[in-house]
Design an enzyme around this catalytic site. Structure first.
Site, PDB file in Angstrom:
ATOM      1  CG  HIS A 369      -4.546   5.557  12.128  1.00 51.73           C
ATOM      2  ND1 HIS A 369      -4.864   6.426  11.119  1.00 51.73           N
ATOM      3  CD2 HIS A 369      -4.475   4.333  11.582  1.00 51.73           C
ATOM      4  CE1 HIS A 369      -4.949   5.744  10.001  1.00 51.73           C
ATOM      5  NE2 HIS A 369      -4.709   4.476  10.244  1.00 51.73           N
ATOM      6  NE  ARG A 476      -5.002  -0.638  10.456  1.00 50.17           N
ATOM      7  CZ  ARG A 476      -6.174  -1.110  10.874  1.00 50.17           C
ATOM      8  NH1 ARG A 476      -6.241  -1.829  11.980  1.00 50.17           N
ATOM      9  NH2 ARG A 476      -7.274  -0.857  10.190  1.00 50.17           N
ATOM     10  NE  ARG A 512      -1.871  -1.724   6.089  1.00 55.45           N
ATOM     11  CZ  ARG A 512      -2.931  -1.063   6.540  1.00 55.45           C
ATOM     12  NH1 ARG A 512      -4.084  -1.180   5.910  1.00 55.45           N
ATOM     13  NH2 ARG A 512      -2.855  -0.304   7.596  1.00 55.45           N
ATOM     14  CG  ASP A 635      -8.236   3.901   3.223  1.00 56.29           C
ATOM     15  OD1 ASP A 635      -8.515   5.090   3.477  1.00 56.29           O
ATOM     16  OD2 ASP A 635      -7.248   3.318   3.699  1.00 56.29           O
ATOM     17  CB  CYS A 682      -8.498  -6.599   6.981  1.00 55.56           C
ATOM     18  SG  CYS A 682      -7.746  -5.519   5.769  1.00 55.56           S
TER      19      CYS A 682
END
Ligand code: PEP
Ligand code: MG
Length: 757
Positions: A369, A476, A512, A635, A682
């Site tokens: 992140h 996000r 999201r 992911d 994305c």
């Protein structure tokens, strides 16, 4: 020959050295005096000091006892002779019969053949070898433990003298001392861009003004008090369970606590103080030895533990000096390149963006992140740069290339000018991309691709206009939560979402819902310890089990979007049923709006992130009930290959352009097309030009990426023919030939078609 009594021994030596350090004499005279004092104090006939040069050679800088003509003449390579061996291993060497040691190498100009006993110690600073200090005796003798210790303590004084820059004046032109040498390090690309600036250590190294103690008794007391204080603070952190604060995990703190009680560590600290150092100099000395061991340690587990010990020592040092652990913002230079072992996204956002030119981390992979935030801020960043925090000093000149993952510390003028040129070319290329801003991304054979932006922070919003993105493909929302001190209130959420929608204007925005858990830890929200957080209670799983948080967020989103178009997607959906349950919660919130007379959004669309492999086997059903799909390739690849996205050792192990992931990606695109719903991607994959072309060839017509990727991806799309690429990939997937990855074939295709990648 035994050492003299405690007072006559090391402490007297240190006191004499302090006097010499304070004398207003030139560097060579000072060094000459120092070796005389050491030889006399240790009752040795010889004391020599060798300095490591930037070219990796050890040069004799001063001697008492060997021939004076050898000073600045005698040199040794690392690994050559006894001195070279000490330098290579960074360990003391204590020999009663030096001449018969297999590594002994004879240097006639020194006249040293008459000396039998030899004691040499490394001169270390922050674990880096700066030189070697040697004493010799004619007679055969074994130097005692205390003498070895005393010589190591003395070596620390020399290390500080080297660090002060005083000895650089004695180096011959073109033969800098190692401390100032240029270094070129490699790492892993986190965020593209070139940054030229000066080092800011995120956790600055403590500068120790006073090395030699006036009163060892009171120094010992200071050491004991700080140690007790440190232990108490660790106990408190662990007992309070306030673990996420500062991003620490229980395991790390437990290790710290174990080391803080380690008798071996404490004994070494006490010995260093007893030998005459101040408490902080003692910590630094022991820490430096530890670092030297760490740098030579290849076992990753042991290395990690040594790292922990290093961090613990750093905390102790800050406690002793009463200094903040983190760099002061006020002292930030105009072109700061921040160096840290690891760092959370919130810490990076604390730095003044206007002064930040780059980020270098010892840890942190490209999908971590901190990397995502660095890209959002447009700051070049390189991760996984081994040991970088030990190799730099605050204020050092540094250049980083985030694209190629190169870090140049104290660069030579030619490197500097090459990079200045590179930065200029980059700026030119950016200008070309800017000119493409309003050009739609259409391939040579007429395929239109919508390029959207990934965002999550207020700072991202300016990029929507700057890049000419088609919209925000992934907002996000958890980033607002991650950088906050406490849970953002509903009104704060509404305010942010409104700003995003305002900034986007008529362009669509996909929010999201909270994707927390896993590596995204909220300090104020205790989710409990998990063995395997990536596979644990996270994202929509938390949302469904504790619907309060999800409901509040959906309500905030719907209120912010009143009268407008809003797209909402759920992260980590593993089964179609989970989507239905999430949608039920959404419908309840829509009903809430009606009941309370709030205006509804003009249009809502509900989508699903495809990032858990189980969903691949329900993808057609999923595509029939969702309004859109968005592939979270970060992911999805992690779970598909069972390869941790944060683990640098896994970073290049599996390729998304291998047959399996290509088939998976095509399968998802086909399902969307069959159901007549949009499919976008994305994850970071869509932001790389070559990969983006492959995705278009597989059927993707919308990609969402970080702002800096839009220009390069658009340029690639504009010059590509997609039909032949699609045929090539389909043929390669069908022919059953043994391949690890299709990357070479695809790269060759791109080269043959002159694609600007
Ligand atoms: C992904 O997994 O690809 C994704 C876009 O989500 P995140 O990186 O935030 O997990
Ligand atoms: Mg994800």
């Amino acid at each position: 020959m035994p050492m003299r009594g405690a007072l006559g021994g090391p402490r007297l030596l240190l006191r004499r050295l302090r006097e010499v350090m304070a004398e207003p004499v030139g560097a060579q005279v000072r060094l000459d005096k120092i070796v005389v004092i050491i030889a006399a104090n240790m009752v040795a006939e010889v004391c020599s000091f060798y300095v490591m040069r930037a070219d990796g050679t050890l040069e004799l800088f001063a001697t008492e006892g060997l021939k004076r003509e050898a000073v600045h003449v005698t040199t040794m390579r690392q690994g050559e002779g006894l001195v070279g061996m000490i330098a290579a291993e960074a360990e003391p060497l204590n020999l009663s019969d030096a001449q018969n040691h297999p590594a002994y190498s004879y240097k006639p100009e020194t006249g040293e053949e008459i000396y039998q006993s030899f004691l040499g110690v490394p001169v270390l600073r922050a674990g880096n070898l700066l030189g070697v200090l040697v004493v010799q005796n004619r007679a055969s003798r074994t130097y005692s433990e205390e003498e070895v210790e005393a010589l190591q303590t003395t070596a620390m004084v020399l290390a500080e003298m080297l660090a002060s820059g005083e000895l650089q004046a004695l180096a011959r032109p073109g033969q800098d001392i190692a401390l100032r040498k240029s270094l070129h390090l490699g790492g892993q690309s986190l965020a593209d861009g070139v940054g030229l600036g000066h080092v800011v250590l995120h956790e600055p190294r403590v500068v120790i003004g006073n090395i030699i103690a006036d009163d060892p008794g009171s120094e010992l007391k200071r050491l004991e008090e700080s140690l007790a204080d440190l232990r108490a603070s660790l106990d408190q952190l662990l007992d309070r369970g306030d673990l996420a604060h500062g991003g620490e995990h229980r395991e790390v703190l437990e290790t710290f606590r174990m080391f803080a009680h380690d008798p071996g560590w404490m004994r070494r600290l006490r010995e260093a103080v007893t030998s005459g150092l101040t408490a902080e100099a003692a910590v630094e000395r022991v820490q430096s030895d530890n670092r030297a061991r760490m740098l030579r340690q290849t076992d990753p587990y042991l290395r990690e533990r040594l790292h922990d010990l290093d961090e613990l020592a750093n905390r102790l040092l800050h406690r002793l000096m009463g200094q903040e652990l983190v760099a002061k913002q006020s002292a930030l230079p105009d072109n700061a390149i921040v160096i840290a072992r690891s760092m959370g996204p919130a810490a990076l956002l604390d730095y003044d963006r206007a002064k930040l030119r780059g980020l270098v981390l010892e840890e942190g992979g490209p999908t971590s992140h901190i990397a995502i935030v660095a890209r959002a801020l447009g700051i070049p960043a390189v991760g996984n740069v081994d040991n970088v925090t030990s190799l730099v000093e605050t204020g050092d000149a540094i250049i980083i290339d985030g694209g190629t993952a190169d870090v140049h510390i104290r660069p030579q003028p030619d490197v500097e000018s090459a990079f200045a040129e590179k930065a200029r070319l980059r700026a030119k290329r950016q200008e070309q991309y800017r000119r493409l801003r309003d050009v739609p991304a259409v391939t040579q054979d007429g395929v239109t691709v919508d390029l959207h932006l990934n965002a999550g922070l207020i700072v991202d919003l300016a990029h929507i206009d700057e890049t000419g993105a088609a919209g925000v493909g992934l907002f996000r929302t958890e980033l607002q939560f991650m950088v906050a001190e406490k849970l953002p209130r509903t009104n704060e959420q509404i305010e942010l979402y409104r700003k995003v929608l305002d900034a986007a204007g008529s362009r669509p925005v996909t929010f999201r819902t909270l994707d927390i858990g896993g590596d995204k830890v909220l300090p104020y929200l205790l989710t409990g310890e998990e063995e395997n957080p990536a596979l644990g209670w996270r994202a929509i799983r938390i949302g469904l089990d504790r619907p309060g948080l999800l409901r509040a967020q959906l309500r905030a989103l719907l209120k912010a979007a009143s009268g407008r178009h809003v797209k909402i997607m759920f992260p980590m959906i593993s089964t179609v049923d989970e989507f239905h349950r999430a949608r039920d919660i959404f419908e309840r919130e829509m009903a809430y709006l009606t009941r309370h007379g709030y205006e509804h959004p003009a249009q809502t669309q509900l989508g699903v992130m495809v990032e858990v492999p189980s969903l691949l086997f329900e993808i057609e059903e999923m595509a029939r009930c969702a309004d859109f799909l968005s592939v979270g390739s970060n992911d999805l690849m992690q779970f598909l290959f069972a390869a941790d996205r944060e683990n640098p050792a896994m970073a290049h192990r599996f390729d998304p352009l291998a047959p399996a992931p290509l088939r998976v990606l095509k399968h998802i695109a086909d399902a969307g097309r069959k159901a007549g719903i949009p499919v976008t991607l994305c994850g970071e994959l869509g932001g790389k030009p070559l990969e983006a072309l492959v995705l278009v060839a597989l059927g993707y017509r919308a990609l969402s990426m970080s702002p800096a990727s839009i220009g390069p991806v658009k340029a690639a799309i504009l010059s590509a023919q997609i039909a032949p690429l699609r045929m090539m990939i389909e043929a390669a997937l069908a022919d059953g030939r043994r391949v690890t990855t299709l990357r070479p074939d695809i790269a060759a295709f791109a080269a043959a078609h002159d694609l600007p990648l």
